[in-house]
Write a protein that holds these residues in place. Structure first.
Motif, short mmCIF file in Angstrom:
data_model
loop_
_atom_site.label_atom_id
_atom_site.label_comp_id
_atom_site.label_asym_id
_atom_site.label_seq_id
_atom_site.Cartn_x
_atom_site.Cartn_y
_atom_site.Cartn_z
N VAL A 1 6.35 5.06 -10.78
CA VAL A 1 6.41 4.81 -9.27
C VAL A 1 6.09 3.30 -9.07
O VAL A 1 5.06 3.11 -9.27
N ASP A 2 7.06 2.38 -8.86
CA ASP A 2 6.62 1.12 -8.58
C ASP A 2 6.34 0.83 -7.17
O ASP A 2 5.76 -0.06 -6.86
N CYS A 3 6.89 1.50 -6.39
CA CYS A 3 6.53 1.17 -4.86
C CYS A 3 6.49 2.74 -4.12
O CYS A 3 7.55 3.56 -4.32
N PRO B 1 2.08 0.95 -14.15
CA PRO B 1 1.14 0.09 -14.28
C PRO B 1 1.14 -1.17 -13.35
O PRO B 1 -0.02 -1.79 -12.83
N ARG B 2 2.32 -1.32 -12.64
CA ARG B 2 2.49 -2.10 -11.45
C ARG B 2 2.82 -1.71 -10.15
O ARG B 2 3.25 -2.46 -9.44
N GLY B 3 2.62 -0.45 -10.35
CA GLY B 3 3.05 0.30 -8.99
C GLY B 3 1.98 0.00 -7.72
O GLY B 3 0.70 -0.49 -7.94
N VAL B 4 2.56 -0.16 -6.64
CA VAL B 4 1.79 -0.49 -5.36
C VAL B 4 2.13 0.80 -4.19
O VAL B 4 3.14 1.04 -4.22
N PHE B 5 0.75 1.26 -3.66
CA PHE B 5 1.21 2.22 -2.80
C PHE B 5 0.51 2.03 -1.30
O PHE B 5 -0.28 1.09 -0.96
N ASP C 1 6.76 -4.58 8.38
CA ASP C 1 6.27 -6.04 8.41
C ASP C 1 5.24 -6.10 7.21
O ASP C 1 5.24 -7.25 6.32
N ALA C 2 4.39 -4.90 6.68
CA ALA C 2 3.51 -5.00 5.73
C ALA C 2 4.58 -5.31 4.13
O ALA C 2 4.29 -6.05 3.75
N LEU C 3 5.80 -4.35 4.02
CA LEU C 3 6.31 -4.59 3.17
C LEU C 3 7.08 -5.82 2.99
O LEU C 3 7.09 -6.31 2.00
N GLU C 4 7.49 -6.42 4.27
CA GLU C 4 8.03 -7.85 4.08
C GLU C 4 7.25 -8.88 3.65
O GLU C 4 7.66 -9.78 3.01
N GLN C 5 6.01 -8.93 3.95
CA GLN C 5 5.18 -9.88 3.81
C GLN C 5 4.59 -9.68 2.03
O GLN C 5 4.44 -10.64 1.44
N ASP C 6 5.20 -8.73 1.48
CA ASP C 6 4.95 -8.27 0.29
C ASP C 6 6.17 -8.22 -0.57
O ASP C 6 6.35 -7.84 -1.53
N SER C 7 7.25 -9.08 0.17
CA SER C 7 8.54 -8.95 -0.69
C SER C 7 8.81 -9.32 -2.18
O SER C 7 9.39 -8.66 -2.79
N ASP C 8 8.13 -10.34 -2.21
CA ASP C 8 8.02 -11.11 -3.73
C ASP C 8 7.47 -10.02 -4.65
O ASP C 8 7.62 -9.98 -5.74
N LEU C 9 6.44 -9.44 -4.12
CA LEU C 9 5.82 -8.24 -4.97
C LEU C 9 6.58 -7.33 -5.39
O LEU C 9 6.63 -6.81 -6.34
N LEU C 10 7.35 -7.04 -4.33
CA LEU C 10 8.30 -5.74 -4.57
C LEU C 10 9.58 -5.95 -4.93
O LEU C 10 10.03 -4.73 -5.68
N LEU D 1 -2.78 -0.08 4.34
CA LEU D 1 -3.81 0.01 3.31
C LEU D 1 -2.80 -0.26 2.14
O LEU D 1 -1.73 0.60 2.00
N ARG D 2 -3.07 -1.03 1.27
CA ARG D 2 -2.32 -1.13 -0.03
C ARG D 2 -3.26 -0.99 -1.15
O ARG D 2 -4.27 -1.51 -1.60
N PHE D 3 -2.80 -0.30 -2.33
CA PHE D 3 -3.50 0.25 -3.40
C PHE D 3 -2.68 -0.14 -4.82
O PHE D 3 -1.29 0.04 -4.54
#
Length: 227
Positions: free
Chosen positions: A113-115, A166-170, A30-39, A210-212
């Motif tokens: 790594v971007d994701c 630089p645009r990576g998200v953890f 669900d957290a990944l889906e809510q950030d789908s535009d970002l990813l 948590l998202r970093f």
């Protein structure tokens, strides 16, 4: 809504040695889906401890099966097999790698790594139990996290800044026993911006995602600034 990847090709015997998708898995999805535009523009996705492969297959649905490289690490050869089968069953080319965390991938993935995704063994146990579970290769290694539930997580946190582009998200799954706010502070000291993007109670567990990212991440910085 993005459908949950199918794992019907996996059997009860598979789940004797590989973690079966559960509520913590679904909160992460669900957290990944809510950030789908970002990813969506991710080109390198890396899941640590991929287990069944459900999470990485879901990332494939977000980013596009042919638009990114999907790397999935696990110490468990049964998990690597299940991950590969889940990729095939969901038409996502998952690439399982048998290694401890990112051992076989650094330094080649330095700042690439971007994701990055990790649903770690977060349950608080004593260190001996966590160590023995890892050594014996039993299913308990999927959840036994040692003191504070952080025995494995702390090892990966040391590598995150090195891995992220630089645009990576953890994304990290945590529970209160792991002290999420302390994790945020520690990662801030490592130069990464962090926040809790989703909380959900599941039985006795209060799950946190948590998202970093790097402070200069353009999309996250813009969203935080508001209109």
């Amino acid at each position: 809504m993005i459908p949950t990847p199918s794992t019907s090709h996996l059997s009860a015997d598979d789940f004797e040695s590989v973690y079966e998708p559960a509520e913590d898995t679904f909160v992460l999805l669900d957290a990944l889906e809510q950030d789908s535009d970002l990813l969506k523009s991710s080109r390198v996705c890396l899941e640590i401890g991929s287990g069944s492969g459900c999470v990485s297959a879901f990332l494939g649905a977000i980013c596009g099966p042919s638009s990114a490289l999907y790397l999935c690490t696990d110490l468990n050869p049964h998990a690597a097999r299940c991950t590969a089968l889940t990729g095939q069953s969901n038409s996502v080319p998952l690439n399982p790698v048998l290694t401890d965390l990112t051992g076989a991938l650094l330094p080649r993935l330095k700042h690439a790594v971007d994701c990055l995704v990790f649903n770690p063994p977060y349950v608080e146990t004593d260190d001996d139990e966590a160590f023995q579970a890892q050594e014996d290769g039993v299913i308990e290694r999927a959840w036994a996290g040692g003191v504070g539930g952080m025995r494995v997580t702390n090892r990966l946190l040391d590598q995150v800044e090195t891995l992220l582009s630089p645009r990576g998200v953890f994304y990290l799954v945590a529970v209160p026993e792991n002290k999420p706010l302390q994790i945020l502070d520690e990662m801030r000291a490592r130069g990464l911006h962090g926040e809790i993007t989703l909380k959900r109670r599941a039985g006795r567990e209060h799950l946190h995602i948590l998202r970093f990212s790097r402070p200069e991440h353009p999309r996250i910085t813009a969203a935080a600034a508001g209109p």
